[in-house]
Design a protein around this motif. Sequence first.
Motif, short mmCIF file in Angstrom:
data_model
loop_
_atom_site.label_atom_id
_atom_site.label_comp_id
_atom_site.label_asym_id
_atom_site.label_seq_id
_atom_site.Cartn_x
_atom_site.Cartn_y
_atom_site.Cartn_z
N GLY A 73 43.66 48.92 109.00
CA GLY A 73 44.28 48.72 107.69
C GLY A 73 43.22 48.75 106.61
N ILE A 74 43.42 47.98 105.56
CA ILE A 74 42.41 47.85 104.51
C ILE A 74 41.44 46.76 104.94
CG2 ILE A 74 41.96 47.39 102.07
CD1 ILE A 74 44.79 48.26 101.44
N THR A 75 40.29 47.17 105.38
CA THR A 75 39.32 46.23 105.93
C THR A 75 37.94 46.49 105.34
OG1 THR A 75 38.45 45.32 108.01
CG2 THR A 75 38.78 47.70 107.91
N GLN A 76 37.05 45.52 105.47
CA GLN A 76 35.75 45.62 104.82
C GLN A 76 34.85 46.62 105.53
OE1 GLN A 76 33.86 41.86 104.11
NE2 GLN A 76 32.02 42.75 103.21
N VAL A 77 34.24 47.49 104.74
CA VAL A 77 33.31 48.48 105.29
C VAL A 77 32.03 47.75 105.69
CG1 VAL A 77 31.98 50.56 104.81
CG2 VAL A 77 34.27 50.28 103.82
N PHE A 134 28.09 39.18 92.35
CA PHE A 134 27.54 39.95 93.46
C PHE A 134 26.15 40.48 93.09
CE2 PHE A 134 32.17 40.30 94.04
CZ PHE A 134 32.30 39.85 95.34
N SER A 135 25.75 41.58 93.72
CA SER A 135 24.49 42.26 93.39
C SER A 135 24.83 43.59 92.73
CB SER A 135 23.66 42.50 94.65
OG SER A 135 24.21 43.56 95.43
N PRO A 136 23.85 44.31 92.16
CA PRO A 136 24.15 45.65 91.62
C PRO A 136 24.76 46.59 92.65
CG PRO A 136 22.04 44.90 90.77
CD PRO A 136 22.46 43.89 91.82
N ASN A 137 24.51 46.36 93.95
CA ASN A 137 25.09 47.21 94.98
C ASN A 137 26.61 47.23 94.95
OD1 ASN A 137 22.46 47.48 95.78
ND2 ASN A 137 22.84 47.09 97.94
N TYR A 138 27.21 46.11 94.54
CA TYR A 138 28.68 46.06 94.48
C TYR A 138 29.22 47.13 93.55
CZ TYR A 138 33.35 44.29 93.42
OH TYR A 138 34.71 44.17 93.22
N TYR A 139 28.54 47.38 92.45
CA TYR A 139 29.00 48.34 91.44
C TYR A 139 28.67 49.78 91.84
CZ TYR A 139 29.25 43.86 89.19
OH TYR A 139 29.55 42.54 88.92
N LEU A 140 27.95 49.94 92.95
CA LEU A 140 27.72 51.26 93.55
C LEU A 140 28.69 51.52 94.70
CD1 LEU A 140 23.81 51.01 93.84
CD2 LEU A 140 25.11 52.13 92.02
N GLY A 141 29.53 50.53 95.03
CA GLY A 141 30.44 50.65 96.16
C GLY A 141 29.79 50.34 97.49
N LEU A 142 28.71 49.54 97.47
CA LEU A 142 27.95 49.28 98.69
C LEU A 142 27.83 47.80 99.01
CD1 LEU A 142 25.12 51.93 98.19
CD2 LEU A 142 27.09 52.07 99.73
N GLU A 143 28.71 46.98 98.44
CA GLU A 143 28.82 45.57 98.81
C GLU A 143 30.27 45.15 98.68
OE1 GLU A 143 27.21 41.08 97.59
OE2 GLU A 143 26.44 42.83 96.53
N SER A 182 37.54 46.89 94.80
CA SER A 182 36.17 47.32 95.12
C SER A 182 35.90 48.72 94.58
CB SER A 182 35.91 47.27 96.63
OG SER A 182 36.91 47.96 97.36
N TYR A 183 34.64 48.96 94.24
CA TYR A 183 34.25 50.22 93.62
C TYR A 183 34.25 51.37 94.62
CZ TYR A 183 32.88 48.35 89.07
OH TYR A 183 32.90 47.79 87.82
N ASP A 184 34.80 52.51 94.19
CA ASP A 184 34.77 53.76 94.95
C ASP A 184 34.55 54.91 93.99
OD1 ASP A 184 35.42 53.12 97.83
OD2 ASP A 184 37.16 52.22 96.87
N VAL A 185 34.03 56.01 94.53
CA VAL A 185 33.90 57.23 93.74
C VAL A 185 35.28 57.82 93.51
CG1 VAL A 185 33.14 59.62 93.87
CG2 VAL A 185 31.54 57.79 94.39
N VAL A 186 35.58 58.18 92.25
CA VAL A 186 36.90 58.73 91.91
C VAL A 186 36.81 60.08 91.22
CG1 VAL A 186 38.01 56.47 91.78
CG2 VAL A 186 36.94 57.44 89.73
N GLY A 187 35.59 60.56 90.92
CA GLY A 187 35.49 61.86 90.26
C GLY A 187 34.06 62.30 90.07
N ILE A 188 33.92 63.56 89.64
CA ILE A 188 32.61 64.11 89.27
C ILE A 188 32.47 63.98 87.76
CG2 ILE A 188 31.17 66.17 89.26
CD1 ILE A 188 32.84 67.18 91.65
N THR A 231 18.23 49.70 100.01
CA THR A 231 19.35 50.64 100.18
C THR A 231 19.03 51.96 99.49
OG1 THR A 231 20.86 48.74 100.03
CG2 THR A 231 21.83 50.94 99.84
N ARG A 232 19.47 53.05 100.12
CA ARG A 232 19.41 54.36 99.48
C ARG A 232 20.74 55.06 99.71
NH1 ARG A 232 16.06 57.79 97.10
NH2 ARG A 232 16.44 60.03 97.26
N TYR A 233 21.25 55.72 98.66
CA TYR A 233 22.51 56.44 98.79
C TYR A 233 22.37 57.82 98.16
CZ TYR A 233 23.67 55.80 93.84
OH TYR A 233 23.66 55.85 92.47
N ASN A 234 23.26 58.74 98.55
CA ASN A 234 23.23 60.10 98.03
C ASN A 234 24.62 60.71 98.06
OD1 ASN A 234 23.04 63.23 99.09
ND2 ASN A 234 21.64 62.80 97.39
N TYR A 235 25.03 61.32 96.95
CA TYR A 235 26.26 62.11 96.86
C TYR A 235 25.85 63.56 96.64
CZ TYR A 235 28.98 57.84 96.43
OH TYR A 235 29.56 56.62 96.67
#
Length: 439
Positions: free
Chosen positions: A165-169, A183-192, A236-242, A320-324
């Motif tokens: 279901g809808i569960t924590q990543v 939270f931390s800045p990571n939350y606003y990147l979708g990583l917390e 929670s934050y997710d990517v929604v567009g370019i 943490t490191r992330y890449n799109y």
Amino acid sequence: MQTQPGVLLGAVLLLCPPVHAQPQDSEKLTQLQHQITELKAQLHLLEQQIQHTKAQTAGQDQTATPGAASVQENSTSVAEAAENQAQDGIVIGGAVRTNFSHTSYNEGNKSRGGDFDFDIFRLNLNGSIGDVLLNSEIRFFDYMTVLKSAWVGYQFSPDWQVQAGITQVPFGNWPYNSHNYFFSPNYYLGLEDDHDLGVLFKRQLADNWQLDLGFFKNDELGGVDGYVSSRADRYSYDVVGIRAAGEDIYAEPGSAIGEYNSMAARYGYHLQHGDWRTELGWSALYGGLHDGQHKAGHYSAYALHLNSHYQRWNLQLQHTRYNYSVGDAVQMAVGAYGFYDSIATDANSSNLNLAYSLPVQWGPISNLQFYNDFGLVYDKSDGSANTMMNVTGVAVTAGGLFAYIDLVHARNQPFIGGSVAGNSDDTERRFNINLGYYF
């Protein structure tokens, strides 16, 4: 956002008050949940053994001693009583929260001496019916209603649990990479504290290590073509567009995009020496990006993390490191809390958090947790300035009341007068008190 079998299970459930997930009690709650989950699994194994014994006894002659028959009847009645208890295991909880803020970046707020607002009303359902677990949370704001989590689960062995279901990543320090309200800045990147729609397999802590493996079909709103009025109305934050060149960083994106078929893994190894308890771990994410008609790219993230406890102290470290990877894009649009924002397609993040818990007896106040959480997002692919947030505060526990008292200093930080894609050199300030009653 909980037994030895039979009578002992009933005794534990009767003697233990309902546990509600107050934010800074998360470690104790997790430990308690693990213990009860393991004991439920033991009960399930005992019931299987009883059924096997009954089947064997049914094929025997009637010369069994009265004592043996009595033991079998008692065992069966105990299992039935425990099963009846489990069938009535849904607990309703929730919270009502209000918020006071005084900021440096809002002239109206400053001239009024701050603002006191309604924050949220939330409801939680937790427990089990039979062998099926349930966890859900719905949040009501003035401007939106959202599901934070909604999953069913099954403990199919003493060590392994599945949630759907809808569960924590599973990613980073667990369950939070922070102690404060923001939270931390990571939350606003979708990583917390990110929640998506999928299946999660959790190996409980045993032999000093635990492992979470998840597959998430899409975000909690159904992905790029989910039937919702606004893709920014989420917890929670997710990517929604370019984010196209020249597009306002707060605008609804012109090119929609969504996560799909994401895989997540989190591993933690636990060390203990005297009063020291430390988890060392790593996390990884990989998934696709879709524009509604075609595959548009992919994304990935990894983290190395440490969560250490010594007596009343808690230290958290994370890198943490992330890449799109989406063509030539250098910014992505994200959404949450009814707002759109922007982030770089590639960046690093580092966190250093320290907390100290002090039990007290001041009227209804039973515990104070003092903390300083520092986070930095840097090396951004869009060339924007670093995002920095430092939160100094105290969390106050007083019966059903729980309060965060935070002094925040930040640059280019959402909800502190900026954006992760901002270019400001100014350090903004926010004094914030979030007061909630948890039931």
